[in-house]
Design a protein around this motif. Structure first.
Motif, PDB file in Angstrom:
ATOM      1  N   LEU A  45       0.823  -1.205   0.000  1.00 37.60           N
ATOM      2  CA  LEU A  45       0.000   0.000   0.000  1.00 37.60           C
ATOM      3  C   LEU A  45       0.860   1.259   0.000  1.00 37.60           C
ATOM      4  O   LEU A  45       0.485   2.282  -0.568  1.00 37.60           O
ATOM      5  CB  LEU A  45      -0.926   0.010   1.212  1.00 37.60           C
ATOM      6  N   ARG A  46       2.011   1.176   0.628  1.00 34.27           N
ATOM      7  CA  ARG A  46       2.890   2.346   0.665  1.00 34.27           C
ATOM      8  C   ARG A  46       3.644   2.542  -0.645  1.00 34.27           C
ATOM      9  O   ARG A  46       3.885   3.676  -1.071  1.00 34.27           O
ATOM     10  CB  ARG A  46       3.882   2.235   1.819  1.00 34.27           C
ATOM     11  N   GLU A  47       4.034   1.452  -1.304  1.00 35.64           N
ATOM     12  CA  GLU A  47       4.956   1.564  -2.433  1.00 35.64           C
ATOM     13  C   GLU A  47       4.332   1.274  -3.801  1.00 35.64           C
ATOM     14  O   GLU A  47       4.890   1.678  -4.816  1.00 35.64           O
ATOM     15  CB  GLU A  47       6.138   0.600  -2.227  1.00 35.64           C
ATOM     16  N   LEU A  48       3.205   0.556  -3.858  1.00 33.04           N
ATOM     17  CA  LEU A  48       2.700   0.092  -5.145  1.00 33.04           C
ATOM     18  C   LEU A  48       1.320   0.631  -5.523  1.00 33.04           C
ATOM     19  O   LEU A  48       1.005   0.729  -6.705  1.00 33.04           O
ATOM     20  CB  LEU A  48       2.605  -1.446  -5.156  1.00 33.04           C
ATOM     21  N   MET A 236      13.643  -7.006  -9.710  1.00 36.90           N
ATOM     22  CA  MET A 236      13.027  -6.865  -8.384  1.00 36.90           C
ATOM     23  C   MET A 236      13.610  -5.630  -7.724  1.00 36.90           C
ATOM     24  O   MET A 236      14.638  -5.102  -8.134  1.00 36.90           O
ATOM     25  CB  MET A 236      13.316  -8.101  -7.528  1.00 36.90           C
ATOM     26  N   PHE A 237      12.921  -5.140  -6.699  1.00 32.29           N
ATOM     27  CA  PHE A 237      13.488  -4.079  -5.869  1.00 32.29           C
ATOM     28  C   PHE A 237      13.246  -4.414  -4.409  1.00 32.29           C
ATOM     29  O   PHE A 237      12.431  -5.292  -4.078  1.00 32.29           O
ATOM     30  CB  PHE A 237      12.928  -2.701  -6.242  1.00 32.29           C
ATOM     31  N   ARG A 238      13.974  -3.750  -3.537  1.00 28.00           N
ATOM     32  CA  ARG A 238      13.805  -3.922  -2.104  1.00 28.00           C
ATOM     33  C   ARG A 238      12.914  -2.805  -1.573  1.00 28.00           C
ATOM     34  O   ARG A 238      13.059  -1.655  -1.950  1.00 28.00           O
ATOM     35  CB  ARG A 238      15.160  -3.870  -1.383  1.00 28.00           C
ATOM     36  N   ALA A 239      12.029  -3.167  -0.663  1.00 26.61           N
ATOM     37  CA  ALA A 239      11.148  -2.178  -0.038  1.00 26.61           C
ATOM     38  C   ALA A 239      10.920  -2.577   1.411  1.00 26.61           C
ATOM     39  O   ALA A 239      10.328  -3.627   1.681  1.00 26.61           O
ATOM     40  CB  ALA A 239       9.820  -2.087  -0.788  1.00 26.61           C
ATOM     41  N   HIS A 240      11.425  -1.762   2.331  1.00 24.96           N
ATOM     42  CA  HIS A 240      11.190  -1.961   3.759  1.00 24.96           C
ATOM     43  C   HIS A 240      11.525  -3.376   4.217  1.00 24.96           C
ATOM     44  O   HIS A 240      10.786  -4.007   4.970  1.00 24.96           O
ATOM     45  CB  HIS A 240       9.742  -1.612   4.102  1.00 24.96           C
TER      46      HIS A 240
END
Length: 298
Positions: A45-48, A236-240
């Motif tokens: 919800l924060r990033e996508l 891919m990416f890193r998130a939190h």
């Protein structure tokens, strides 16, 4: 003499204020949503996700202190405000905002407390650095998120505000920037979106980064990373503290066409994740390639 004393007092006050500001230290927390139910969904919800909301339930202690005020988590609020209150007492907190510290959970906790302490309908003031104090995990009941997806940002508008021409124009501009986004049922925290030239599936994996990377590496070595014909594992990416694989898809098919392919991939991923054996040479090479293909967030 009185003037000198006044100047000294003013200088002392400035030094005291400066010292207080200097005491606020930023702290980086790599997994700010750890311990919350649906950690991966909070990240998504924060990033996508452009426009979504979910009701939040306060701990009994907060309800006793502030009353049972309805609290709604929103992906983003008007002008990326951290929080706002409605005249009827409802509270909104925004996940996506301009000012943030190294601990997103602490930021959200401060915004929530500031909103609860504000009179209904008043503007909520939140400091840029929150300092030490309770985090979101200390303020919320341990419920899973009941997420509602929205096609636009009017979900946080009251009826009278929606009739304001200025507000309506601003809302139309904001809504025009939204890419169609659908929450997929095949895996938690997986979302399809359509951009001008293609579509994507992005999935916030709930597992430890190293374990998830090993599982993806096994699949990469076996040629099992794509979701099907015409698709491409983009990286891919890193998130939190979590990995988020991204697939490029043909633009035309709608979101529901990718439920079955993602479900099949989720099974392959679960099997690879459960494999206790060391990575073989092909998987190690695939791992190096995946690390080198990390995407930039958003």
């Amino acid at each position: 003499m009185a003037e000198a004393s006044s100047n000294n007092a003013e200088a002392d006050g400035q030094r005291s204020a400066k010292e207080k500001r200097q005491k606020v230290r930023d702290v980086f927390v790599p997994r700010p949503f750890e311990g919350l139910a649906d950690e991966a969904e909070w990240i998504a919800l924060r990033e996508l996700v452009p426009a979504a909301s979910a009701p939040l339930r306060l701990t009994p202690e907060l309800v006793e202190q502030y009353g049972d005020r309805p609290v709604t988590l929103a992906t983003v609020l008007p002008m990326a405000w951290p929080a706002m209150t409605k005249p009827d007492g409802r509270v909104f907190i925004g996940l996506q905002r301009h000012d943030q510290s190294g601990d997103v959970s602490r930021d959200l906790a401060v915004a929530l407390l500031a909103a609860l302490e504000s009179e209904p309908g008043q503007q909520v003031t939140v400091p840029p650095l929150p300092g030490v104090g309770p985090r979101l995990q200390d303020l919320l009941a341990t419920d899973r998120l009941d997420i509602s997806m929205h096609e636009g940002f009017d979900f946080w508008l009251d009826a009278d505000a929606a009739e304001d021409p200025t507000v309506q124009a601003s809302l139309e501009r904001a809504n025009a920037s939204i890419y169609p986004t659908v929450r997929l049922a095949a895996a938690p925290a997986a979302y399809w979106c359509r951009v001008p030239e293609k579509s994507h599936v992005r999935w916030v994996l709930p597992d430890d980064e190293d374990a998830a990377l090993d599982a993806l590496s096994r699949l990469g070595a076996a040629g099992e990373l794509p979701l099907g014909d015409g698709t491409r594992f983009a990286g891919m990416f890193r998130a939190h503290g979590r990995l988020v694989p991204v697939w490029d898809l043909p633009r035309a098919p709608e979101a529901d066409e990718w439920e079955a392919p993602l479900a099949d991939f989720a099974k392959r991923y679960a099997a690879a994740l459960a494999d206790p054996s060391p990575l073989d040479g092909a998987a190690r090479r695939a791992r190096q390639g995946l690390v080198g293909r990390q995407l930039t967030l958003r």
